[in-house]
Write a protein that holds these residues in place. Structure first.
Motif, PDB file in Angstrom:
ATOM      1  N   GLN A  68       0.942   5.324   2.443  1.00 27.93           N
ATOM      2  CA  GLN A  68      -0.394   4.582   2.608  1.00 27.93           C
ATOM      3  C   GLN A  68      -0.298   3.973   1.051  1.00 27.93           C
ATOM      4  O   GLN A  68      -0.857   2.722   1.105  1.00 27.93           O
ATOM      5  CB  GLN A  68      -1.461   5.565   2.813  1.00 27.93           C
ATOM      6  N   ALA A  69       0.070   4.503   0.404  1.00 24.65           N
ATOM      7  CA  ALA A  69      -0.024   3.986  -1.232  1.00 24.65           C
ATOM      8  C   ALA A  69       1.026   2.716  -1.368  1.00 24.65           C
ATOM      9  O   ALA A  69       0.615   1.620  -1.854  1.00 24.65           O
ATOM     10  CB  ALA A  69       0.629   4.854  -2.238  1.00 24.65           C
ATOM     11  N   LEU A  70       2.058   2.811  -0.494  1.00 24.21           N
ATOM     12  CA  LEU A  70       3.071   1.602  -0.564  1.00 24.21           C
ATOM     13  C   LEU A  70       2.356   0.290   0.337  1.00 24.21           C
ATOM     14  O   LEU A  70       2.458  -0.518   0.000  1.00 24.21           O
ATOM     15  CB  LEU A  70       4.278   2.011   0.091  1.00 24.21           C
ATOM     16  N   GLU A  71       1.813   0.822   1.583  1.00 33.16           N
ATOM     17  CA  GLU A  71       1.206  -0.237   2.149  1.00 33.16           C
ATOM     18  C   GLU A  71       0.004  -0.827   1.439  1.00 33.16           C
ATOM     19  O   GLU A  71      -0.205  -2.185   1.588  1.00 33.16           O
ATOM     20  CB  GLU A  71       0.473   0.320   3.528  1.00 33.16           C
ATOM     21  N   GLU A  72      -0.783   0.097   0.743  1.00 34.54           N
ATOM     22  CA  GLU A  72      -2.017  -0.692  -0.004  1.00 34.54           C
ATOM     23  C   GLU A  72      -1.342  -1.607  -1.339  1.00 34.54           C
ATOM     24  O   GLU A  72      -1.846  -2.640  -1.505  1.00 34.54           O
ATOM     25  CB  GLU A  72      -2.872   0.447  -0.753  1.00 34.54           C
ATOM     26  N   ALA A  73      -0.044  -1.026  -1.782  1.00 37.82           N
ATOM     27  CA  ALA A  73       0.566  -1.925  -2.904  1.00 37.82           C
ATOM     28  C   ALA A  73       0.906  -3.170  -2.191  1.00 37.82           C
ATOM     29  O   ALA A  73       0.932  -4.252  -3.029  1.00 37.82           O
ATOM     30  CB  ALA A  73       1.596  -0.989  -3.541  1.00 37.82           C
TER      31      ALA A  73
END
Length: 195
Positions: A68-73
């Motif tokens: 999720q953090a990578l997708e948000e980034a």
């Protein structure tokens, strides 16, 4: 990580008594040992339950949070890239607009300069025409004055010649000769000094 270590320690503790009760296996590896299979299956099931309850949940949660953090980034990077592209397009449009405005100002300045030049040329022509007209008028007045002076001189000469003719009262041929000799004796310096 602690839960994983605890579950491994627990599995070894459960498996240790079972291993201690068995005798040393015979050298035949292909013959099945049902006790060993049962304990292996029990340990595997207990270990799978413990790992699924204490280890797999946090690991999958951590993986999901990381995803999720990578997708948000990635989404943030895409937004930033789109914003940067929009800003770049706006700056290019503003630059093109300012170039157009500068070209318009240059064209307006050229038109104004051409208009001023035309006005100055027209003014110079008007001044030249007025100066020529004044010069013509001065020439005409000087010419008229010179003609008047010349007439006065001619009248003065005629009167002077007539006075000499009357004084001598000679005949026609002598009168003519007398006027011609008088006119020949008069020089331009004598004419200008009589003014």
């Amino acid at each position: 990580m602690r839960t994983l270590l605890r579950s491994l320690a627990l599995s070894f503790l459960l498996a240790a008594p079972a291993l201690a009760q068995e005798e040393a296996p015979k050298a035949d590896l292909l013959s099945p040992s049902y006790g060993l299979m049962a304990w292996t299956l029990i340990i595997f099931v207990v270990l799978a339950i413990i790992l699924s309850r204490f280890a797999f949940g946090p690991i999958t949660a951590a993986v999901r949070a990381r995803e999720q953090a990578l997708e948000e980034a990635i989404a943030g990077a895409k937004r930033d890239r789109e914003e940067a592209a929009k800003l770049l397009e706006q700056h290019r449009a503003a630059l093109d607009a300012s170039r157009g405005e500068a070209q318009k100002l240059i064209a307006d300045a050229r038109v104004a300069a051409e208009r001023v030049r035309a006005e100055l040329v027209e003014q110079a022509h008007a001044e030249q025409a007025s100066m020529l007209e004044r010069a013509r008028q001065e020439i005409e007045s000087e010419k008229a004055r010179a003609v008047a002076d010349l007439r006065r001189e001619a009248v003065d000469l005629a009167i002077a010649g007539a006075g000499k003719v009357i004084d001598r009262n000679l005949d026609q041929a002598a009168n003519r000769q007398l006027v011609e000799s008088f006119l020949a004796s008069v020089t331009p310096a004598a004419v200008s000094s009589s003014r």
